[in-house]
Design an enzyme around this catalytic site. Structure first.
Site, PDB file in Angstrom:
ATOM      1  N   HIS A 147      -5.195  -9.306  33.878  1.00  0.00           N
ATOM      2  CA  HIS A 147      -3.807  -9.217  34.467  1.00  0.00           C
ATOM      3  C   HIS A 147      -2.622 -10.092  33.684  1.00  0.00           C
ATOM      4  O   HIS A 147      -1.555  -9.413  33.751  1.00  0.00           O
ATOM      5  CB  HIS A 147      -3.805  -9.666  36.026  1.00  0.00           C
ATOM      6  CG  HIS A 147      -4.399  -8.323  36.610  1.00  0.00           C
ATOM      7  ND1 HIS A 147      -5.720  -8.486  37.246  1.00  0.00           N
ATOM      8  CD2 HIS A 147      -3.896  -7.282  36.963  1.00  0.00           C
ATOM      9  CE1 HIS A 147      -5.886  -7.306  37.803  1.00  0.00           C
ATOM     10  NE2 HIS A 147      -5.022  -6.481  37.590  1.00  0.00           N
ATOM     11  N   GLU A 161     -10.723   5.243  40.186  1.00  0.00           N
ATOM     12  CA  GLU A 161     -11.160   4.336  39.171  1.00  0.00           C
ATOM     13  C   GLU A 161     -12.550   3.852  39.598  1.00  0.00           C
ATOM     14  O   GLU A 161     -12.948   2.857  39.075  1.00  0.00           O
ATOM     15  CB  GLU A 161     -10.138   3.117  39.423  1.00  0.00           C
ATOM     16  CG  GLU A 161      -9.806   2.861  40.886  1.00  0.00           C
ATOM     17  CD  GLU A 161      -8.723   1.475  40.650  1.00  0.00           C
ATOM     18  OE1 GLU A 161      -8.295   1.003  39.876  1.00  0.00           O
ATOM     19  OE2 GLU A 161      -8.037   1.365  41.918  1.00  0.00           O
TER      20      GLU A 161
HETATM   21  C1  PEP Z   1      -6.820   0.356  36.533  1.00  0.00           C
HETATM   22  O1  PEP Z   1      -7.889  -0.206  37.185  1.00  0.00           O
HETATM   23  O2  PEP Z   1      -6.801   1.234  35.754  1.00  0.00           O
HETATM   24  C2  PEP Z   1      -5.384   0.155  37.097  1.00  0.00           C
HETATM   25  C3  PEP Z   1      -4.404   0.870  36.615  1.00  0.00           C
HETATM   26  O3  PEP Z   1      -5.485  -0.791  38.000  1.00  0.00           O
HETATM   27  P1  PEP Z   1      -5.446  -2.384  37.813  1.00  0.00           P
HETATM   28  O4  PEP Z   1      -5.299  -2.661  36.282  1.00  0.00           O
HETATM   29  O5  PEP Z   1      -4.289  -2.760  38.616  1.00  0.00           O
HETATM   30  O6  PEP Z   1      -6.556  -2.705  38.521  1.00  0.00           O
HETATM   31 MG    MG Z   2      -7.674  -0.819  39.168  1.00  0.00          MG
END
Ligand code: PEP
Ligand code: MG
Length: 569
Positions: A187, A430
């Site tokens: 993140h 996902e």
């Molecule tokens: C992903 O998992 O690709 C996504 C866009 O969500 P995040 O990165 O917030 O988990």
């Molecule tokens: Mg994700």
């Protein structure tokens, strides 16, 4: 000294190191002069109070009254005569050093608060720890880093950056950051891209080898960090920086151009955002919509409680209004895993990434979920809203989430609230299970957005936060491409659109394949949009379809990379 890392947000920076690391205190009991220790304690208390006042003042511009209350609680504690007199008594009676006496008093206060059967008092234990830690640092002359106090150009060096760290970054002075841990999709990397700050993550032992004030070159193009570079290296990288910025500037002519291939196939290039503030970046980089608004940051930036319906409504409305009729995909709360809240304790789990998170949490805590859905539905009157649910694994989950949405929509209409005419309700793909069953999901979902950060993590069983297994982040592995194809074909079989909001969408080698596989919308960090547009405008859809079909038949990621590179020549 050169350290290798992962280029997480491109750019070059040359500035002094600012080490964001809590000092490690080793407090030992010593016999000491009472008068000297009492005087030292007085001074340290004064400095502690002044420090907290100063931090509060600097934070006032960015935090709400409620969030600022935490500083008042700390000030009250630092001004509490009871705590100070207990420390003074111990110095007088036992002849010990002030930092040891502080530690003893702090320990007994923390134990007392923690033993109380009352949440309010339990939280006070954390305040005691914070205030007495600062007091001890002031007693021994250790420095607690404070991002808001930075007033010269720096590159931040840290283990990792939390969302609240990144929220405090001042872009005028923060020229980049380098972290010890993390991968391209952790993140802090995602935040760096949305802030358009160069970042290199996963730099291993950087905290051991970089010192506060060292000169550092951050090469977030090739993923390297040079500590105390030579004059020659500074010269080379200064030139590289100028070239990088010139290229970036030259892309600006594409801001108002369409994302269309040479044979007339048009796709949509959208931006990922974490807060209404990020809309600026999407618009200045020519984004044709918002493909992912990660609403969890709204929740993570709250200090004491979940954000209210009104607070959320204002944030969603602001984004929809500023996007002025362009499509805005807002993802419902994706919390849990590595994303924690200050005011809610998640259960301890062996594998939090596989645990109680995202839509699983929301379907359990429907009170919290309904509040968000109401805020979203109210905001839908102000633009073109698409809502999507994260981490959908089964059709039952999607149906339950959608049923709650329908219920709240009906409630609001019955209350006389104006809602948007057509709110699309889709889901993230996902989890491999949902990619495999995409054709069934597509009968009920209005759209898909493929979250490759998690899709790859779960398909490869490789923690996206771990630099040790980051070699398994293989967006171009044929196995991943086949899952992506299933999602796209599944959507198209029911006449629905399919986007991608994982980092793969902004990957320059992946884009030609995704175009060939028929992806309709590519959503990425704002800073990648123009480069992607330039690429799309140079490609032929027909050729890329042929190439993508070959890619699906390859054996390894390296084979696919070679195929793509050859086709781009
Ligand atoms: C992903 O998992 O690709 C996504 C866009 O969500 P995040 O990165 O917030 O988990
Ligand atoms: Mg994700």
């Amino acid at each position: 000294m050169v350290l290798k890392g992962i280029a997480a947000s491109s750019g070059i920076a040359i500035a002094k190191v600012y080490k964001l690391q809590q000092p490690k205190l080793t407090i030992v009991k010593k016999e000491a002069d009472k008068e000297e220790e009492l005087a030292k304690l007085d001074k340290a208390f004064t400095k502690t109070i002044n420090d907290i006042e100063a931090i509060k003042q600097r934070a006032a511009a960015n935090l709400s009254e409620e969030e600022l209350a935490i500083f008042d609680a700390h000030l009250m504690m630092a001004n509490d005569p009871e705590m100070k007199s207990q420390i003074q008594d111990m110095i007088k009676n036992d002849g010990v050093n002030a930092e040891y006496a502080t530690q003893e008093v702090a320990n007994s206060m923390v134990a007392m608060f923690e033993s109380m059967d009352n949440d309010y008092f339990k939280e006070r234990a954390a305040d005691v720890k914070d205030v007495t830690f600062r007091l001890q640092c002031n007693l021994v002359g250790a420095i607690i880093p404070d991002l808001t106090a930075i007033d010269e150009e720096v590159v931040i060096v840290a283990e990792d950056l939390t969302p609240s760290d990144t929220a405090q970054l001042n872009k005028t002075y923060t020229k980049g950051f380098a972290t010890a841990i993390g991968g391209r999709t952790s993140h802090s990397a995602i935040m760096a891209r949305s802030l358009e700050i160069p970042a290199v993550v996963g730099c291993g032992n950087i905290l051991e080898v970089a010192n506060h004030g060292d000169l550092l070159i951050l090469d977030a193009v090739d993923g390297a960090v040079i500590i105390n570079p030579s004059e020659e290296e500074v010269k080379v990288y200064t030139e590289k920086k100028v070239k990088f910025e010139e290229e970036k500037e030259a892309l600006k002519i594409l801001v108002n151009q369409k994302s269309v291939t040479v044979d007339g196939h048009e796709v949509e290039l959208a931006g990922n955002i974490g807060s209404p503030k990020d809309v600026d970046g999407v618009l200045t980089n020519g984004g044709e919509g918002v493909g992912l608004f990660r609403t969890e940051f709204l929740y993570m930036n709250c200090e004491t409680d979940f954000p209210s319906e009104d607070e959320q409504f204002e944030a969603y409305k602001e984004v929809l209004e500023r996007m002025n009729g362009k499509k805005v995909v807002i993802r419902t709360l994706d919390i849990g895993g590595d994303k924690k809240l200050k005011y809610f304790t998640f259960p301890e789990e062996m594998n939090p990434f596989l645990g109680y998170r995202a839509v699983r949490f929301c379907l359990d805590r429907t009170d919290i979920f309904r509040t968000q859905l109401r805020a979203l539905i109210r905001a839908s009157a102000y633009g073109r809203l698409c809502i999507m649910f994260p981490m959908i694994a089964t059709l039952d989950e999607f149906r339950s989430a959608k049923a709650l949405f329908e219920e709240e929509k009906a409630n609001l209409i019955a209350e006389g609230v104006k809602v948007g005419e057509k709110i699309e309700v889709g889901m993230m793909v996902e989890i491999p299970a949902s990619a495999v069953l995409a054709d069934q999901f597509a009968k009920e979902a209005d759209f898909f957005s493929i979250g490759t950060n998690d899709l790859i993590q779960y398909s490869m069983a490789a923690d996206r936060m771990s630099e040790k297994v980051s070699y398994l982040y293989q967006p171009l592995n044929p196995s991943i491409l086949r899952l992506v194809k299933m999602a796209i074909d599944g959507a198209h079989s029911q006449g629905k659109w399919c986007g991608m909001c994982g980092e793969m969408a902004g990957d320059e080698l992946a884009a030609p394949v995704l175009l060939g596989l028929g992806l309709d919308e590519f959503s990425m960090s704002a800073s990648s949009i123009l480069r992607a547009r330039k690429m799309i405008r140079s490609l032929s859809k027909a050729e890329m379809t042929e190439m993508a079909n070959k890619a699906l038949q390859q054996e390894t990621m390296a084979d696919v990379v070679e195929l793509v590179k050859n086709s781009l020549k």
